[in-house]
Design an enzyme around this catalytic site. Sequence first.
Site, PDB file in Angstrom:
ATOM      1  N   HIS A   3      -9.437   0.535   5.156  1.00  0.00           N
ATOM      2  CA  HIS A   3      -8.184   0.765   5.871  1.00  0.00           C
ATOM      3  C   HIS A   3      -8.454   1.695   7.049  1.00  0.00           C
ATOM      4  O   HIS A   3      -9.298   2.588   6.980  1.00  0.00           O
ATOM      5  CB  HIS A   3      -7.149   1.380   4.931  1.00  0.00           C
ATOM      6  N   GLU A   9      -7.008   4.166   8.178  1.00  0.00           N
ATOM      7  CA  GLU A   9      -6.861   5.587   7.884  1.00  0.00           C
ATOM      8  C   GLU A   9      -8.101   6.133   7.192  1.00  0.00           C
ATOM      9  O   GLU A   9      -8.450   7.303   7.378  1.00  0.00           O
ATOM     10  CB  GLU A   9      -5.605   5.809   7.035  1.00  0.00           C
ATOM     11  N   GLY A  69       2.900   1.889  10.833  1.00  0.00           N
ATOM     12  CA  GLY A  69       3.850   2.966  10.693  1.00  0.00           C
ATOM     13  C   GLY A  69       4.521   3.405  11.982  1.00  0.00           C
ATOM     14  O   GLY A  69       5.210   4.428  12.007  1.00  0.00           O
ATOM     15  N   GLU A 112      -4.813  -5.454  10.496  1.00  0.00           N
ATOM     16  CA  GLU A 112      -3.811  -4.434  10.765  1.00  0.00           C
ATOM     17  C   GLU A 112      -4.122  -3.747  12.091  1.00  0.00           C
ATOM     18  O   GLU A 112      -4.993  -2.863  12.140  1.00  0.00           O
ATOM     19  CB  GLU A 112      -3.792  -3.382   9.656  1.00  0.00           C
ATOM     20  N   GLY A 150       5.023   1.347   4.327  1.00  0.00           N
ATOM     21  CA  GLY A 150       6.252   2.037   3.944  1.00  0.00           C
ATOM     22  C   GLY A 150       7.303   1.163   3.300  1.00  0.00           C
ATOM     23  O   GLY A 150       8.019   1.605   2.386  1.00  0.00           O
ATOM     24  N   SER A 191       3.882  -2.501  10.351  1.00  0.00           N
ATOM     25  CA  SER A 191       5.332  -2.480  10.575  1.00  0.00           C
ATOM     26  C   SER A 191       6.009  -3.792  10.167  1.00  0.00           C
ATOM     27  O   SER A 191       6.929  -4.267  10.843  1.00  0.00           O
ATOM     28  CB  SER A 191       5.647  -2.144  12.035  1.00  0.00           C
ATOM     29  N   ASN A 237       0.851  -1.182   0.000  1.00  0.00           N
ATOM     30  CA  ASN A 237       0.000   0.000   0.000  1.00  0.00           C
ATOM     31  C   ASN A 237       0.894   1.242   0.000  1.00  0.00           C
ATOM     32  O   ASN A 237       1.497   1.573   1.011  1.00  0.00           O
ATOM     33  CB  ASN A 237      -0.912  -0.018   1.232  1.00  0.00           C
ATOM     34  N   TRP A 238       0.965   1.917  -1.130  1.00  0.00           N
ATOM     35  CA  TRP A 238       1.832   3.087  -1.243  1.00  0.00           C
ATOM     36  C   TRP A 238       1.228   4.317  -0.566  1.00  0.00           C
ATOM     37  O   TRP A 238       1.912   5.323  -0.419  1.00  0.00           O
ATOM     38  CB  TRP A 238       2.114   3.389  -2.717  1.00  0.00           C
ATOM     39  N   LYS A 239      -0.060   4.248  -0.229  1.00  0.00           N
ATOM     40  CA  LYS A 239      -0.756   5.385   0.391  1.00  0.00           C
ATOM     41  C   LYS A 239      -0.580   6.633  -0.486  1.00  0.00           C
ATOM     42  O   LYS A 239      -0.560   6.522  -1.709  1.00  0.00           O
ATOM     43  CB  LYS A 239      -0.279   5.580   1.826  1.00  0.00           C
TER      44      LYS A 239
END
Length: 249
Positions: free
Chosen positions: A93, A95, A169, A163, A231, A209, A9-11
């Site tokens: 997600h 976020e 992160g 998650e 990331g 992570s 996931n590049w976000k």
Amino acid sequence: MRPKIAAGNWKMNGTAAALTELHSLATGLPDNPPQIVICPPSTLLFRATDATHGSPIQIGAQDCHAEEAGAYTGDISATMVADSGASHVILGHSERRDAHRETDADVQAKAIAAWGAGLTAIICIGESEAERDAGQTLDIIGAQLDGSLPDAVEAGNTVIAYEPIWAIGTGKVPSIAQIKEVHDFIRARLIDRFGAEIGNALPLLYGGSVKAANAVEIFAVENVDGALVGGASLKAEDFAPIVTALAQS
């Protein structure tokens, strides 16, 4: 046998220059790689599918709207995602659930739209640190599963990604025992609702992570069928070892 899946996931990261990472990743894959799904920003979907044509890498979006079309400024429909050549879409997600106030019902509606467009839905669930500390993890996970998954779930149209929000992160990673507890709970819950055939066939990913340094240990956990990586998926040199660890698990 369930597929092994390494999803990235590049976000909100990446411009056209980042597509070179896809080429680097594709040229460094191990023999018999797992299923690989990279989810770049929507601005790169068409170019990413072109860049990965003929490689084992599949492309997914990071969200879609529940409606096929309409006055929804800034949104992207599942049909548009499929039109780009993408095969998957991340839904629910944390976020999105937090910043955009998405509910379980919203995620369920989006999953139905994704299936209608021929996409595989990667449905995310996870508890906050406060919920974990309060001993509510399994209650939260169970409620999210019940509310976010439509009744028409099939092994070929859905992937579940656990998650823990507090691990995304942050560098914090649940213990192996904690990961196993939640993944075993999810598997049992899926079997109870959808029956053994479907419940045992749905891939379960861990996210939060994940790095090359901990991937081998995480992938050794029963009912962990891969990872949804943030990331560490942005650079081929970081993501490739995770892919290799999954291929060898």
